[in-house]
Design an enzyme around this catalytic site. Sequence first.
Site, PDB file in Angstrom:
ATOM      1  N   ASP A  46     -40.276  34.561  36.329  1.00  0.00           N
ATOM      2  CA  ASP A  46     -41.612  35.072  35.956  1.00  0.00           C
ATOM      3  C   ASP A  46     -42.354  35.555  37.212  1.00  0.00           C
ATOM      4  O   ASP A  46     -42.905  36.664  37.242  1.00  0.00           O
ATOM      5  CB  ASP A  46     -42.466  33.988  35.275  1.00  0.00           C
ATOM      6  CG  ASP A  46     -41.863  33.413  33.995  1.00  0.00           C
ATOM      7  OD1 ASP A  46     -40.780  32.792  34.076  1.00  0.00           O
ATOM      8  OD2 ASP A  46     -42.460  33.580  32.920  1.00  0.00           O
ATOM      9  N   ASP A 134     -46.744  41.051  31.220  1.00  0.00           N
ATOM     10  CA  ASP A 134     -46.125  39.743  30.987  1.00  0.00           C
ATOM     11  C   ASP A 134     -44.734  39.835  31.598  1.00  0.00           C
ATOM     12  O   ASP A 134     -43.836  40.478  31.044  1.00  0.00           O
ATOM     13  CB  ASP A 134     -46.051  39.431  29.487  1.00  0.00           C
ATOM     14  CG  ASP A 134     -45.696  37.973  29.234  1.00  0.00           C
ATOM     15  OD1 ASP A 134     -45.129  37.341  30.144  1.00  0.00           O
ATOM     16  OD2 ASP A 134     -45.968  37.486  28.125  1.00  0.00           O
ATOM     17  N   ILE A 136     -42.249  37.734  32.094  1.00  0.00           N
ATOM     18  CA  ILE A 136     -41.268  37.251  31.116  1.00  0.00           C
ATOM     19  C   ILE A 136     -42.066  36.757  29.921  1.00  0.00           C
ATOM     20  O   ILE A 136     -42.803  35.786  30.020  1.00  0.00           O
ATOM     21  CB  ILE A 136     -40.384  36.098  31.657  1.00  0.00           C
ATOM     22  CG1 ILE A 136     -39.504  36.590  32.819  1.00  0.00           C
ATOM     23  CG2 ILE A 136     -39.503  35.546  30.524  1.00  0.00           C
ATOM     24  CD1 ILE A 136     -38.526  35.528  33.336  1.00  0.00           C
ATOM     25  N   ASP A 137     -41.946  37.478  28.813  1.00  0.00           N
ATOM     26  CA  ASP A 137     -42.568  37.016  27.576  1.00  0.00           C
ATOM     27  C   ASP A 137     -41.485  36.290  26.793  1.00  0.00           C
ATOM     28  O   ASP A 137     -40.369  36.788  26.661  1.00  0.00           O
ATOM     29  CB  ASP A 137     -43.096  38.213  26.794  1.00  0.00           C
ATOM     30  CG  ASP A 137     -43.735  37.789  25.477  1.00  0.00           C
ATOM     31  OD1 ASP A 137     -44.435  36.760  25.460  1.00  0.00           O
ATOM     32  OD2 ASP A 137     -43.527  38.490  24.465  1.00  0.00           O
ATOM     33  N   THR A 139     -40.729  32.875  27.603  1.00  0.00           N
ATOM     34  CA  THR A 139     -40.031  32.097  28.644  1.00  0.00           C
ATOM     35  C   THR A 139     -39.111  31.045  28.012  1.00  0.00           C
ATOM     36  O   THR A 139     -38.008  30.807  28.511  1.00  0.00           O
ATOM     37  CB  THR A 139     -41.060  31.424  29.585  1.00  0.00           C
ATOM     38  OG1 THR A 139     -41.937  32.433  30.085  1.00  0.00           O
ATOM     39  CG2 THR A 139     -40.372  30.759  30.768  1.00  0.00           C
TER      40      THR A 139
HETATM   41  N1  LIG Z   1     -50.512  28.084  20.368  1.00  0.00           N
HETATM   42  C1  LIG Z   1     -50.008  29.305  20.546  1.00  0.00           C
HETATM   43  N2  LIG Z   1     -50.152  30.229  19.586  1.00  0.00           N
HETATM   44  C2  LIG Z   1     -49.638  31.460  19.744  1.00  0.00           C
HETATM   45  N3  LIG Z   1     -48.974  31.864  20.856  1.00  0.00           N
HETATM   46  C3  LIG Z   1     -48.801  30.989  21.855  1.00  0.00           C
HETATM   47  C4  LIG Z   1     -49.316  29.663  21.755  1.00  0.00           C
HETATM   48  N4  LIG Z   1     -49.010  29.010  22.885  1.00  0.00           N
HETATM   49  C5  LIG Z   1     -48.348  29.892  23.679  1.00  0.00           C
HETATM   50  N5  LIG Z   1     -48.209  31.088  23.066  1.00  0.00           N
HETATM   51  C6  LIG Z   1     -47.597  32.305  23.595  1.00  0.00           C
HETATM   52  O1  LIG Z   1     -46.679  32.874  22.716  1.00  0.00           O
HETATM   53  C7  LIG Z   1     -45.831  33.747  23.473  1.00  0.00           C
HETATM   54  C8  LIG Z   1     -44.432  33.669  22.977  1.00  0.00           C
HETATM   55  O2  LIG Z   1     -44.483  34.089  21.684  1.00  0.00           O
HETATM   56  P1  LIG Z   1     -43.296  33.951  20.707  1.00  0.00           P
HETATM   57  O3  LIG Z   1     -43.495  32.653  20.005  1.00  0.00           O
HETATM   58  O4  LIG Z   1     -43.512  35.138  19.833  1.00  0.00           O
HETATM   59  O5  LIG Z   1     -42.038  33.993  21.496  1.00  0.00           O
HETATM   60  C9  LIG Z   1     -45.928  33.309  24.886  1.00  0.00           C
HETATM   61  O6  LIG Z   1     -46.527  34.323  25.634  1.00  0.00           O
HETATM   62  C10 LIG Z   1     -46.767  32.069  24.806  1.00  0.00           C
HETATM   63  O7  LIG Z   1     -47.598  31.951  25.887  1.00  0.00           O
HETATM   64  P2  LIG Z   1     -47.112  31.264  27.240  1.00  0.00           P
HETATM   65  O8  LIG Z   1     -46.454  32.350  28.028  1.00  0.00           O
HETATM   66  O9  LIG Z   1     -48.318  30.795  27.896  1.00  0.00           O
HETATM   67  O10 LIG Z   1     -46.121  30.186  26.865  1.00  0.00           O
HETATM   68 MG   LIG Z   2     -45.953  35.962  26.753  1.00  0.00          MG
HETATM   69 MG   LIG Z   3     -44.836  35.174  30.157  1.00  0.00          MG
HETATM   70 MG   LIG Z   4     -45.892  31.980  29.816  1.00  0.00          MG
END
Ligand SMILES: Nc1ncnc2c1ncn2[C@@H]1O[C@H](COP(=O)(O)O)[C@@H](O)[C@H]1OP(=O)(O)O
Ligand SMILES: [Mg+2]
Ligand SMILES: [Mg+2]
Ligand SMILES: [Mg+2]
Length: 353
Positions: A46, A134, A136-137, A139
């Site tokens: 990331d 982002d 890495i989306d 992760t």
């Molecule tokens: N409570 C939440 N509700 C929705 N999305 C969230 C929540 N917590 C984290 N995320 C974010 O959802 C994204 C991943 O989505 P998906 O479920 O579609 O793979 C990540 O960017 C993550 O953020 P983070 O990068 O802070 O972990």
């Molecule tokens: Mg993300």
């Molecule tokens: Mg990310």
């Molecule tokens: Mg993240």
Amino acid sequence: MSSYAKELEIAQLAVQRAAILTKRVFHEKAKGTVSKDDKSPVTIGDFGAQALIIAALKHNFPEDEIVAEEEAAQLREDANLRSTIWDLVKGTSLSDADAEAVLGGPIKSEDDMLTFIDYGNSKGGAKGRIWAIDPIDGTKGFLRGGQYAVCLALMVDGDVKVGVLGCPNLPIDDAAPLTGGMESGQTDEGRGCLFSGVLDEGATSRPLTTGGLASSQKISMKAITDIAAASFCESVEAGHSSHGDQAEIAKKLGITNPSVRMDSQAKYASIARGAGDIYLRLPVKATYQEKIWDHAAGDLIVREAGGAVTDIHGKRLDFSIGRTLANNKGVVAAPTGAHAQVLAVVQEVLGIK
Ligand SMILES: Nc1ncnc2c1ncn2[C@@H]1O[C@H](COP(=O)(O)O)[C@@H](O)[C@H]1OP(=O)(O)O
Ligand SMILES: [Mg+2]
Ligand SMILES: [Mg+2]
Ligand SMILES: [Mg+2]
């Protein structure tokens, strides 16, 4: 000639270069996971990918602001972590010398790397040119060998104009069946796709390469003739969207196909290319604010491929108010012709009609 031709070229090459780094982390390194304050994971990939993307943006568009997910504070305190990331970053370049030169070539020093990472601290907003990153989306998907995306979008005065998604684990073939991950034993062969959209100019896909840009083709969503036969995508993580509500909505729509669970904005890309039909992200917690970098590129790519994207109230996603989508709750993405029908059932199940 596209109105954003240069931005699109830089964005695609920057994402492509960053994806080389994330793949190296996955294949060669211990992932180096560290916990952030909110307990979500972040890896050396990331940080490294964010540094490389911002270096390319700053080289080409020095005046632009940047909203990016990560910050360098932890790296400034941890010399081991910092030097592991620096080794990766300085050793990652596009194999095509012209393409690498367009991005400004390598980052000069470890200090510059930290500076670049922290340029991503813009507050966002409705004025001027702002990139959302982002690195890495998904992760969690990245760590388990599933889907993840390297995401970059340009907003001008709060409106998304260019969106790019690098999806190293999605099939190159737009017509390949929708799957949530890399099944065990699968290799990188036939995988790795770069999706792009430019406002009012459509959406494309092309194979990810390690050099210059491969040639692209137009993508479009499948028109839904029979909603009962549709396939819908949702998060793998039950904490990110409500699997229960989504299952109930699917049932009310007569959908019998099981949902396809997939991490990251690869869901937006998959419906944009017609591999899936609908993406539902229904809130689990009323207080969670979605981040702009989790949606900006995917929202544009789906709309440019013939889709409609709104929140659960039927409002367009509003990227103009800062780092989060504070004016929106959840995401409902579907082909334009089917969106109203899907939204009506979403609202019925959530009791917000
Ligand atoms: N409570 C939440 N509700 C929705 N999305 C969230 C929540 N917590 C984290 N995320 C974010 O959802 C994204 C991943 O989505 P998906 O479920 O579609 O793979 C990540 O960017 C993550 O953020 P983070 O990068 O802070 O972990
Ligand atoms: Mg993300
Ligand atoms: Mg990310
Ligand atoms: Mg993240």
